[in-house]
Design a protein around this motif. Structure first.
Motif, short mmCIF file in Angstrom:
data_model
loop_
_atom_site.label_atom_id
_atom_site.label_comp_id
_atom_site.label_asym_id
_atom_site.label_seq_id
_atom_site.Cartn_x
_atom_site.Cartn_y
_atom_site.Cartn_z
N ASP A 1 81.34 41.79 53.05
CA ASP A 1 82.80 41.65 53.00
C ASP A 1 83.44 41.96 54.35
O ASP A 1 84.48 42.63 54.44
CB ASP A 1 83.39 42.57 51.92
N ASN A 2 82.79 41.47 55.42
CA ASN A 2 83.30 41.67 56.78
C ASN A 2 83.46 43.14 57.16
O ASN A 2 84.33 43.50 57.96
CB ASN A 2 84.63 40.93 56.98
N THR A 3 82.62 43.97 56.58
CA THR A 3 82.63 45.40 56.88
C THR A 3 81.18 45.87 57.02
O THR A 3 80.32 45.45 56.25
CB THR A 3 83.32 46.20 55.77
N LEU A 4 80.94 46.72 58.00
CA LEU A 4 79.59 47.26 58.18
C LEU A 4 79.49 48.60 57.47
O LEU A 4 80.28 49.52 57.74
CB LEU A 4 79.25 47.42 59.66
N HIS A 5 78.53 48.72 56.60
CA HIS A 5 78.31 49.94 55.84
C HIS A 5 77.04 50.61 56.35
O HIS A 5 76.02 49.94 56.57
CB HIS A 5 78.18 49.64 54.35
N ILE A 6 77.08 51.91 56.54
CA ILE A 6 75.93 52.68 57.01
C ILE A 6 75.60 53.75 55.98
O ILE A 6 76.47 54.51 55.54
CB ILE A 6 76.21 53.33 58.37
N ASP A 7 74.33 53.80 55.59
CA ASP A 7 73.86 54.84 54.69
C ASP A 7 73.49 56.04 55.56
O ASP A 7 72.36 56.16 56.07
CB ASP A 7 72.63 54.34 53.91
N TRP A 8 74.44 56.94 55.75
CA TRP A 8 74.25 58.04 56.67
C TRP A 8 73.14 58.99 56.21
O TRP A 8 72.48 59.62 57.04
CB TRP A 8 75.56 58.81 56.83
N GLU A 9 72.93 59.09 54.91
CA GLU A 9 71.92 60.00 54.40
C GLU A 9 70.51 59.51 54.72
O GLU A 9 69.63 60.30 55.07
CB GLU A 9 72.08 60.16 52.88
N ARG A 10 70.28 58.18 54.64
CA ARG A 10 68.94 57.64 54.87
C ARG A 10 68.68 57.29 56.33
O ARG A 10 67.53 57.07 56.73
CB ARG A 10 68.73 56.38 54.01
N ALA A 11 69.72 57.24 57.14
CA ALA A 11 69.57 56.78 58.53
C ALA A 11 68.54 57.58 59.32
O ALA A 11 67.69 56.99 60.01
CB ALA A 11 70.92 56.80 59.24
N PRO A 12 68.53 58.92 59.26
CA PRO A 12 67.53 59.66 60.05
C PRO A 12 66.09 59.32 59.65
O PRO A 12 65.23 59.10 60.53
CB PRO A 12 67.86 61.13 59.75
N LYS A 13 65.82 59.27 58.37
CA LYS A 13 64.45 59.00 57.91
C LYS A 13 63.97 57.62 58.34
O LYS A 13 62.85 57.47 58.88
CB LYS A 13 64.38 59.13 56.40
N VAL A 14 64.79 56.60 58.14
CA VAL A 14 64.37 55.24 58.45
C VAL A 14 64.28 55.03 59.96
O VAL A 14 63.37 54.34 60.45
CB VAL A 14 65.31 54.22 57.79
N THR A 15 65.18 55.62 60.71
CA THR A 15 65.10 55.52 62.17
C THR A 15 63.80 56.14 62.67
O THR A 15 63.14 55.58 63.56
CB THR A 15 66.31 56.21 62.82
N ASN A 16 63.42 57.26 62.10
CA ASN A 16 62.15 57.89 62.49
C ASN A 16 60.95 57.05 62.10
O ASN A 16 59.89 57.09 62.75
CB ASN A 16 62.04 59.28 61.88
N GLU A 17 61.08 56.25 61.04
CA GLU A 17 59.98 55.36 60.65
C GLU A 17 59.75 54.26 61.71
O GLU A 17 58.61 53.88 61.99
CB GLU A 17 60.27 54.73 59.29
N LEU A 18 60.84 53.76 62.30
CA LEU A 18 60.68 52.79 63.38
C LEU A 18 59.98 53.44 64.57
O LEU A 18 59.10 52.84 65.21
CB LEU A 18 62.03 52.22 63.80
N CYS A 19 60.36 54.66 64.88
CA CYS A 19 59.68 55.40 65.95
C CYS A 19 58.18 55.48 65.65
O CYS A 19 57.34 55.29 66.54
CB CYS A 19 60.28 56.79 66.09
N GLY A 20 57.83 55.73 64.39
CA GLY A 20 56.43 55.81 64.01
C GLY A 20 55.71 54.49 64.20
O GLY A 20 54.53 54.47 64.60
N GLU A 21 56.36 53.37 63.90
CA GLU A 21 55.71 52.06 64.09
C GLU A 21 55.41 51.80 65.57
O GLU A 21 54.36 51.27 65.92
CB GLU A 21 56.60 50.96 63.52
N ILE A 22 56.35 52.16 66.43
CA ILE A 22 56.13 51.95 67.86
C ILE A 22 55.02 52.88 68.36
O ILE A 22 54.16 52.49 69.16
CB ILE A 22 57.43 52.18 68.64
N GLU A 23 55.01 54.11 67.88
CA GLU A 23 53.95 55.05 68.30
C GLU A 23 52.58 54.59 67.83
O GLU A 23 51.58 54.77 68.55
CB GLU A 23 54.27 56.45 67.77
N LYS A 24 52.49 54.00 66.66
CA LYS A 24 51.21 53.45 66.20
C LYS A 24 50.76 52.31 67.11
O LYS A 24 49.56 52.19 67.44
CB LYS A 24 51.32 52.96 64.76
N LEU A 25 51.71 51.46 67.51
CA LEU A 25 51.40 50.39 68.46
C LEU A 25 50.78 50.98 69.72
O LEU A 25 49.79 50.46 70.26
CB LEU A 25 52.67 49.61 68.79
N TYR A 26 51.34 52.06 70.21
CA TYR A 26 50.84 52.70 71.42
C TYR A 26 49.44 53.31 71.20
O TYR A 26 48.56 53.16 72.06
CB TYR A 26 51.82 53.80 71.87
#
Length: 467
Positions: free
Chosen positions: A353-378
């Motif tokens: 609806d032309n609005t960006l919604h952020i799940d502030w509660e889940r953001a830290p966990k999921v952001t850290n999961e991306l960090c984990g994917e890059i670290e596994k690549l390394y």
């Protein structure tokens, strides 16, 4: 839980500040005028060709050099901790003049300048070098900068006990010449004109006040444009320049050290090499996400700055980096696109609806999961040939970002001429291998004017637009 805060202007443990501001002394505008007069006369390499058409006379150039030397002589007593550097600086200026204004060599003064040895909060430095300014002026012109160290006690303790980074200098602008009236937010020794590179560099400075002011303005505009609902603590942060600066100096310190920490592939990223730009994008994002992850830990220990780091990483990465600068090999922009796409795929961000919604509660966990994917690549990279590692990294990025439809790399190894060495296959990478999504194309148009307005921004020069 103890809340750990640093009072504004608190002294670090390694020295004291100067009592008189350098920029208030009448010799400072004299030095600035001399430098600004010399700069247009200089060629790309920093030399002045006195025989060129329209060139100044040798006497005119010498007069400005003498003015600069006289100004340094008046300002130096305000900065006794820089005495050896200012003495070497004057010698380098005299030698440059006596040798006919050829390509400058300021190695002696560079070696004498050692700001990381005395990191005291608020300590002033007067810097003059022939240098290019990253994301600013590409030519090695003279630049004069007055700056202050940002080294509060809480940061010094974290560096001493957990995030050892003896070369890192958090700094703020007091005043500067034209090369810094740009997008440049760093002072790096490798940008300085010298006869030969030192065996090792001993310091690196990042202007957290410019980063904070720029962040406040662009994040505020993105929040308004996208209709994002933000927590009150984030809104309070955006209204507080000093608070944002403390977040950025912590982010920068952890980011900087991460380049040499972790399960790095055998060929370290800090060694200059030719590789596809998404590799640089992943490295910069890895360092940012490591800072984010450490901030999540520090938040549980009571560091308010740590929660602010999380807001800064998310919003600078997602809403400034992708829409800033040219699209050709924009590796920082790519990292921001990847972070947004990853969070979108995992429903942490939703455009509805032309609005960006952020799940502030889940953001830290999921952001850290991306960090984990890059670290596994390394971690896996040490067991792979270079080209296989590059292709694996491409697979990671293209899982979340759509490659350009004309990409050769997107077709896989069968489309590449594998008889070429890996560095030659970089030529097959498109300048914009992962174009902006429709969302980012629209956002870029909306934020273009705001982003352009941050050129040369500092806390003192312009008040950012808060959300």
């Amino acid at each position: 839980m103890t809340e750990i805060l640093s009072p504004v202007g608190a002294q670090g443990s390694a020295g004291s500040t100067s009592t008189e501001r350098v920029v208030d002394h009448p010799a400072w505008p004299m030095l600035k005028d001399a430098v600004e007069t010399l700069r247009p006369w200089q060629a790309k390499d920093g030399s002045i060709d006195l025989a060129a058409e329209g060139a100044p006379s040798a006497a005119a150039v010498r007069q400005e050099v003498d003015h600069a030397i006289a100004a340094i002589g008046e300002l130096a007593p305000l900065l006794p901790h820089n005495a050896a550097y200012h003495e070497a600086l004057v010698s380098d200026l005299f030698r440059w003049a006596d040798n006919g204004y050829g390509v400058p060599d300021f190695l002696d003064s560079l070696l004498a300048f050692q700001p990381a040895r005395q990191r005291a909060d608020g300590l002033q430095h007067l810097v003059l070098f022939p240098m290019y300014t990253q994301n600013g002026n590409p030519d090695r012109n003279f630049e004069a900068v007055v700056l202050r160290m940002v080294w509060p006690d809480w940061l010094a303790e974290l560096e001493r006990t957990r995030y050892d980074n003896p070369l890192f200098c958090g700094i703020t602008f007091e005043d500067f010449t034209a090369g810094y009236d740009t997008n440049s937010a760093v002072l790096f020794p490798e940008t300085i004109a010298v006869r030969e590179a030192p065996e090792r560099f001993t310091w690196g400075g990042i202007f957290c006040d410019r980063e904070a002011a720029r962040f406040r303005r662009v994040a505020g505009a993105a929040i308004e444009t996208l209709g994002i609902e933000i927590p009150q603590e984030f809104r309070d942060m955006l209204g507080d320049q000093e608070r944002c600066q403390q977040a950025f100096v912590l982010w920068d310190m952890v980011h900087d050290r991460t380049h040499s920490h972790g399960d790095l592939p055998f060929d370290p990223f800090m060694i200059k090499q030719r590789q596809p730009f998404w590799m640089y994008g992943l490295e910069e994002l890895r360092c940012d996400l490591t800072a984010f992850r450490e901030a999540v830990k520090l938040e549980t220990e009571g560091y308010r700055q740590a929660r602010d780091v999380q807001y800064a990483v998310l919003f600078d990465r997602m809403f400034r980096f992708p829409v800033t600068g040219e699209r050709a090999r924009n590796y920082d922009g790519l990292g921001g696109q990847l972070l947004f796409a990853y969070l979108h795929k995992h429903e942490v961000v939703r455009w509805t609806d032309n609005t960006l919604h952020i799940d502030w509660e889940r953001a830290p966990k999921v952001t850290n999961e991306l960090c984990g994917e890059i670290e596994k690549l390394y971690r896996d990279g040490i067991d792979r040939p270079k080209l296989v590692h590059w292709l694996a990294a491409y697979d990671l990025v293209s899982t979340y970002l759509a490659p350009h439809p004309g990409s050769v790399w997107a077709k896989g190894p069968d489309a590449l001429d594998l008889d070429k060495p890996p560095r030659k296959l970089v030529d097959d990478v498109l300048p914009d291998e992962f174009p902006l999504s429709m969302f980012y194309e629209a956002l870029a148009k909306k934020l273009r004017t705001v982003i352009a307005s941050t050129k040369g921004i500092t806390a003192a020069r312009e008040a950012p637009v808060a959300a």
